[in-house]
Design a protein around this motif. Structure first.
Motif, short mmCIF file in Angstrom:
data_model
loop_
_atom_site.label_atom_id
_atom_site.label_comp_id
_atom_site.label_asym_id
_atom_site.label_seq_id
_atom_site.Cartn_x
_atom_site.Cartn_y
_atom_site.Cartn_z
N SER A 346 0.41 -14.05 -22.27
CA SER A 346 1.49 -13.23 -22.81
C SER A 346 1.32 -13.22 -24.32
N ALA A 347 0.89 -12.08 -24.88
CA ALA A 347 0.51 -12.03 -26.30
C ALA A 347 1.66 -11.70 -27.23
N THR A 348 2.81 -11.27 -26.72
CA THR A 348 3.95 -10.90 -27.59
C THR A 348 5.24 -11.43 -26.98
N VAL A 349 5.45 -12.74 -27.11
CA VAL A 349 6.65 -13.36 -26.55
C VAL A 349 7.77 -13.31 -27.59
N ASN A 366 0.73 -18.41 -24.27
CA ASN A 366 1.96 -17.76 -24.71
C ASN A 366 1.97 -17.70 -26.23
N VAL A 367 1.93 -16.50 -26.78
CA VAL A 367 1.94 -16.31 -28.24
C VAL A 367 3.30 -15.75 -28.62
N ILE A 368 4.08 -16.57 -29.36
CA ILE A 368 5.42 -16.15 -29.79
C ILE A 368 5.28 -15.36 -31.08
N THR A 369 5.74 -14.12 -31.06
CA THR A 369 5.61 -13.26 -32.25
C THR A 369 6.95 -12.91 -32.87
N THR A 370 8.04 -13.09 -32.15
CA THR A 370 9.37 -12.75 -32.68
C THR A 370 10.26 -13.98 -32.58
#
Length: 456
Positions: A346-349, A366-370
């Motif tokens: 998941s590239a935009t968590v 899991n990449v947290i962006t927000t």
């Protein structure tokens, strides 16, 4: 430049690495650039990617030139010619007998007959003449002399022949053969075929056409039935081999269809008579008996299994189909060799608020962006023993990572969170269904001390 305190300096905009900053190095004031400071930062390194496929084998080099042929060896000297032997004084032998005359050659083939000439045109038929006058009846002729009362065949006279007899000669004997009623009838009928008359003993018939006939043997094949029928289709052959008897016994109308290729039985010791009653639930045992299996199957399927799925037991007698992904062989638990596996990502968590159950993580990567809240919150999936989950914080605020309800991370206690700073990442490994262990925190680090001095 006037002396100005650092808080009163204007904020830098758009650093490009050439900006100079005062620092103290080994007790001496020096200047450094912003690029030098940036170079001290430890980059975040993601996990190593799977090894790429091996490249194709290079083209085989050209074959080297053939070596030079060695020189021809020297020819040996010719040996000395031996002395001529003494001529023998043998006596000339007698002239041989003249050989027999050779066999006369075969007569040449008769030449092809010439083509028949065309038939001439038929002449016109002349007119029929008038009928002449009928002449007077002539006088009756003199009666001829009486013929001999006997006939002579060879040197044997035969007289007084009886009715329904046939004159025949067998070697030097000439006699009469009395004909039976059937022979007389046959001689009075139309003649069929050609050749001589066949007698009852050792007669040889050439390609006869027989109707319904009765025989006891044909070419050594004994025929022992007078009521059965042996029917062979045109062009088919019934052949047997071996010296043993074969008996086929039927008690009713039976049709057997043989396969077009192969053998019905490749190797058997014996086939016993089949007994019992066949049905959809019976099978033939080795002793030739139709039998019901000792126990029936009890396995049933769950759902709708489809082609390409693998079976999973869901109970002691129930299986279901599981879909597969990728290709290759099934993987077992101990020491499997995986080739280029793919993990869910998941590239935009988007992280939630700072609470358990917020920002559910569902993938392996899991990449947290927000990260709107400070701190924000995300929640690990329910632990399954052996699972690994990676969490990266690429947002602008720290993130508290919570376990699923009832689980723990390290020794932090049940439901307690671990903090993940900005630009850092952690690896979580499930030791059980209620316990995660985290890796060492990975984040950019600046080593050494930076001391700022007042400018001139």
């Amino acid at each position: 430049m006037a002396n100005t305190t650092i808080p009163n300096l204007p904020a830098a905009v758009g650093l490009n690495g050439t900006e100079q900053i005062p620092a103290v190095q080994a007790g001496t004031s020096v200047r450094v650039t912003s690029q030098q400071i940036a170079n001290l930062a430890v980059r975040v390194v993601g996990p190593t990617g799977a090894t790429g496929p091996i490249g194709p084998t290079g083209v085989t080099g050209a074959t080297g030139p053939t070596g030079v042929t060695g020189a021809t060896g020297v020819t040996g000297a010719t040996g000395v010619t031996g002395a001529t032997g003494v001529t023998g004084a043998g006596v000339t032998g007698a002239t041989g007998v003249t050989g027999a005359t050779g066999i006369t050659g075969a007569t040449g083939a008769t030449g092809v007959t010439g083509q028949t000439g065309a038939t001439g045109v038929t002449g016109v038929t002349g007119a029929t003449g008038a009928t002449g006058v009928t002449g007077a009846t002539g006088a009756t002729g003199v009666t001829g002399a009486t013929g001999p009362s006997t006939i002579t065949v060879g040197t044997t006279p035969i007289s007084g022949g009886a009715a329904n007899t046939l004159l025949y000669q067998n070697g030097t004997v000439v006699g009469e053969l009395t004909l039976g009623t059937g022979v007389i009838t046959a001689l009075g009928s139309a003649v069929s075929g050609s050749g001589g008359i066949a007698l009852t003993t050792n007669a040889i018939l050439t390609t006869p056409t027989l109707g319904v006939a009765t025989a006891t043997s044909v070419n050594g094949l004994t025929i022992s039935t007078t009521t059965g029928t042996l029917a062979l289709a045109n062009g088919s052959t019934l052949a047997t081999s071996g010296a043993f008897n074969t008996t086929l016994t039927t008690t009713g109308t039976t049709s057997v269809t043989l396969p077009t290729t192969g053998n019905m039985l490749s190797s058997v010791t014996s086939v016993a008579a089949i007994t019992g009653t066949p049905s959809s639930s019976t099978f033939i045992r080795g002793d030739g008996t139709w039998a019901t299996p000792s126990s029936g199957g009890n396995v049933s399927s769950s759902g709708t299994p489809s082609n390409g799925q693998i079976a999973q037991w869901t109970g002691v007698s129930t299986i279901q189909g599981l879909a597969t992904t990728g290709s290759g062989n099934a993987v077992l638990a101990n020491g499997p060799a995986l080739s280029a596996p793919t993990f869910s990502t998941s590239a935009t968590v988007t992280a939630g608020t700072n609470a358990q159950g917020q920002g559910a993580l569902t993938s392996d990567y899991n990449v947290i962006t927000t990260t709107a809240a400070n701190p924000s919150g995300v929640t690990l999936p329910t632990a399954t023993t052996g699972r690994i989950v990676w969490v990266f914080n690429r947002g602008t605020n720290p993130v508290n990572v919570y376990p699923a309800s009832g689980a723990a991370i390290d020794a932090l206690g049940t439901n307690a969170a671990i903090t993940l700073p900005v630009n850092a990442w952690l690896e979580f490994k499930a030791a059980s269904t209620t316990l995660w262990y985290s890796s060492t925190l990975h984040q950019p680090t600046i080593y050494g001390t930076i001391t700022f001095a007042a400018g001139p």
